[in-house]
Design a protein around this motif. Structure first.
Motif, PDB file in Angstrom:
ATOM      1  N   PRO A 198      20.728 -54.021  57.922  1.00  0.00           N
ATOM      2  CA  PRO A 198      21.802 -54.311  58.887  1.00  0.00           C
ATOM      3  C   PRO A 198      23.171 -54.302  58.223  1.00  0.00           C
ATOM      4  CG  PRO A 198      19.963 -55.801  59.217  1.00  0.00           C
ATOM      5  CD  PRO A 198      19.659 -55.037  57.959  1.00  0.00           C
ATOM      6  N   GLY A 199      24.084 -53.572  58.821  1.00  0.00           N
ATOM      7  CA  GLY A 199      25.444 -53.506  58.305  1.00  0.00           C
ATOM      8  C   GLY A 199      25.646 -52.528  57.177  1.00  0.00           C
ATOM      9  N   ASN A 200      24.557 -51.895  56.749  1.00  0.00           N
ATOM     10  CA  ASN A 200      24.647 -50.943  55.642  1.00  0.00           C
ATOM     11  C   ASN A 200      24.369 -49.525  56.123  1.00  0.00           C
ATOM     12  OD1 ASN A 200      25.044 -53.154  54.037  1.00  0.00           O
ATOM     13  ND2 ASN A 200      23.095 -52.993  52.930  1.00  0.00           N
ATOM     14  N   GLU A 201      24.795 -48.571  55.312  1.00  0.00           N
ATOM     15  CA  GLU A 201      24.491 -47.185  55.609  1.00  0.00           C
ATOM     16  C   GLU A 201      23.057 -46.873  55.167  1.00  0.00           C
ATOM     17  OE1 GLU A 201      28.980 -45.237  55.181  1.00  0.00           O
ATOM     18  OE2 GLU A 201      27.358 -44.593  53.864  1.00  0.00           O
ATOM     19  N   ARG A 202      22.516 -45.837  55.753  1.00  0.00           N
ATOM     20  CA  ARG A 202      21.193 -45.395  55.345  1.00  0.00           C
ATOM     21  C   ARG A 202      21.287 -44.828  53.929  1.00  0.00           C
ATOM     22  NH1 ARG A 202      17.633 -41.977  59.568  1.00  0.00           N
ATOM     23  NH2 ARG A 202      18.363 -43.777  60.797  1.00  0.00           N
ATOM     24  N   GLU A 203      20.335 -45.219  53.080  1.00  0.00           N
ATOM     25  CA  GLU A 203      20.374 -44.786  51.696  1.00  0.00           C
ATOM     26  C   GLU A 203      19.026 -44.218  51.271  1.00  0.00           C
ATOM     27  OE1 GLU A 203      21.081 -48.087  49.059  1.00  0.00           O
ATOM     28  OE2 GLU A 203      19.289 -49.163  49.696  1.00  0.00           O
ATOM     29  N   LEU A 204      19.085 -43.289  50.323  1.00  0.00           N
ATOM     30  CA  LEU A 204      17.869 -42.714  49.775  1.00  0.00           C
ATOM     31  C   LEU A 204      17.147 -43.755  48.927  1.00  0.00           C
ATOM     32  CD1 LEU A 204      16.029 -40.236  49.100  1.00  0.00           C
ATOM     33  CD2 LEU A 204      17.519 -39.884  47.111  1.00  0.00           C
ATOM     34  N   VAL A 205      15.843 -43.868  49.142  1.00  0.00           N
ATOM     35  CA  VAL A 205      15.008 -44.720  48.305  1.00  0.00           C
ATOM     36  C   VAL A 205      14.277 -43.868  47.274  1.00  0.00           C
ATOM     37  CG1 VAL A 205      13.068 -46.314  48.265  1.00  0.00           C
ATOM     38  CG2 VAL A 205      14.710 -46.387  50.170  1.00  0.00           C
ATOM     39  N   ILE A 239       5.176 -27.284  58.856  1.00  0.00           N
ATOM     40  CA  ILE A 239       5.452 -27.861  57.546  1.00  0.00           C
ATOM     41  C   ILE A 239       5.717 -26.786  56.501  1.00  0.00           C
ATOM     42  CG2 ILE A 239       4.185 -29.975  58.013  1.00  0.00           C
ATOM     43  CD1 ILE A 239       1.867 -28.826  56.350  1.00  0.00           C
ATOM     44  N   LEU A 240       5.555 -25.523  56.886  1.00  0.00           N
ATOM     45  CA  LEU A 240       5.780 -24.431  55.944  1.00  0.00           C
ATOM     46  C   LEU A 240       7.182 -24.482  55.350  1.00  0.00           C
ATOM     47  CD1 LEU A 240       4.933 -21.678  54.689  1.00  0.00           C
ATOM     48  CD2 LEU A 240       5.850 -20.598  56.760  1.00  0.00           C
ATOM     49  N   TYR A 241       8.152 -24.908  56.174  1.00  0.00           N
ATOM     50  CA  TYR A 241       9.550 -24.887  55.728  1.00  0.00           C
ATOM     51  C   TYR A 241      10.021 -26.208  55.121  1.00  0.00           C
ATOM     52  CZ  TYR A 241       9.357 -20.736  58.642  1.00  0.00           C
ATOM     53  OH  TYR A 241       9.009 -19.541  59.185  1.00  0.00           O
ATOM     54  N   VAL A 242       9.104 -27.164  54.976  1.00  0.00           N
ATOM     55  CA  VAL A 242       9.466 -28.444  54.370  1.00  0.00           C
ATOM     56  C   VAL A 242       9.547 -28.273  52.861  1.00  0.00           C
ATOM     57  CG1 VAL A 242       8.794 -30.835  53.964  1.00  0.00           C
ATOM     58  CG2 VAL A 242       8.437 -29.800  56.220  1.00  0.00           C
ATOM     59  N   TYR A 243      10.719 -28.518  52.282  1.00  0.00           N
ATOM     60  CA  TYR A 243      10.845 -28.383  50.830  1.00  0.00           C
ATOM     61  C   TYR A 243      10.979 -29.731  50.131  1.00  0.00           C
ATOM     62  CZ  TYR A 243      15.890 -29.018  51.469  1.00  0.00           C
ATOM     63  OH  TYR A 243      17.144 -29.516  51.791  1.00  0.00           O
ATOM     64  N   SER A 244      11.217 -30.776  50.890  1.00  0.00           N
ATOM     65  CA  SER A 244      11.327 -32.106  50.294  1.00  0.00           C
ATOM     66  C   SER A 244      11.016 -33.149  51.349  1.00  0.00           C
ATOM     67  CB  SER A 244      12.735 -32.327  49.744  1.00  0.00           C
ATOM     68  OG  SER A 244      12.880 -33.632  49.199  1.00  0.00           O
ATOM     69  N   MET A 245      10.364 -34.211  50.907  1.00  0.00           N
ATOM     70  CA  MET A 245      10.143 -35.358  51.782  1.00  0.00           C
ATOM     71  C   MET A 245      10.570 -36.613  51.044  1.00  0.00           C
ATOM     72  SD  MET A 245       6.601 -34.567  53.826  1.00  0.00           S
ATOM     73  CE  MET A 245       6.847 -36.033  54.839  1.00  0.00           C
ATOM     74  N   GLY A 246      10.926 -37.605  51.811  1.00  0.00           N
ATOM     75  CA  GLY A 246      11.378 -38.813  51.145  1.00  0.00           C
ATOM     76  C   GLY A 246      11.439 -39.997  52.070  1.00  0.00           C
ATOM     77  N   TRP A 247      11.838 -41.092  51.491  1.00  0.00           N
ATOM     78  CA  TRP A 247      12.030 -42.347  52.224  1.00  0.00           C
ATOM     79  C   TRP A 247      13.470 -42.798  52.057  1.00  0.00           C
ATOM     80  CZ3 TRP A 247       8.475 -44.434  55.396  1.00  0.00           C
ATOM     81  CH2 TRP A 247       7.166 -43.989  55.280  1.00  0.00           C
ATOM     82  N   TYR A 248      14.055 -43.175  53.172  1.00  0.00           N
ATOM     83  CA  TYR A 248      15.375 -43.766  53.203  1.00  0.00           C
ATOM     84  C   TYR A 248      15.233 -45.156  53.811  1.00  0.00           C
ATOM     85  CZ  TYR A 248      17.528 -39.200  52.315  1.00  0.00           C
ATOM     86  OH  TYR A 248      17.918 -38.009  51.753  1.00  0.00           O
TER      87      TYR A 248
END
Length: 121
Positions: A41-48, A28-37
């Protein structure tokens, strides 16, 4: 290598609340950001929502004021939470935890297995 383990989600009534958790372990040392996407169905993955190592937060316009992202740093893990309130049917999707890493310019994204959130009465 970073391992991500998600929990939470399920069936929620419209107007209800839910909480997602994601535990990151490994390098995890190199993790600079975490998030939820999320991906419906039928949609692209999007940032939440996302949160950086310096606690800079970003939200999708569709969830501002309803969702809250936070994180808890431990010695060997980072846990990211997504508190979701006033859920609507359009929030129904598979939610994925993401960890963005950078190691001397070598960038890589890690993904959780995804957890289903269904908003329905």
């Amino acid at each position: 290598q970073v391992q991500l383990v998600e929990s939470g989600g399920g069936l929620v009534q419209p107007g209800g609340s839910a909480r997602l958790s994601c535990v990151a372990s490994g390098t995890i040392l190199y993790v600079y950001s975490m998030g939820w996407y999320r991906q419906a169905p039928g949609n692209e993955r999007e940032l939440v929502a996302s949160i950086t190592r310096e606690d800079s937060i970003k939200y999708a316009d569709s969830v501002k004021g309803r969702f809250t992202i936070s994180k808890d740093n431990a010695k060997n893990t980072v846990t990211v939470y997504l508190e979701m309130s006033t859920l609507q049917p359009e929030d129904t999707a598979v939610y994925y935890c993401n960890a963005a890493t950078s190691n001397y310019g070598d960038d890589y994204d890690y993904w959780g297995q995804g957890t289903q959130v269904t908003v329905a009465s």
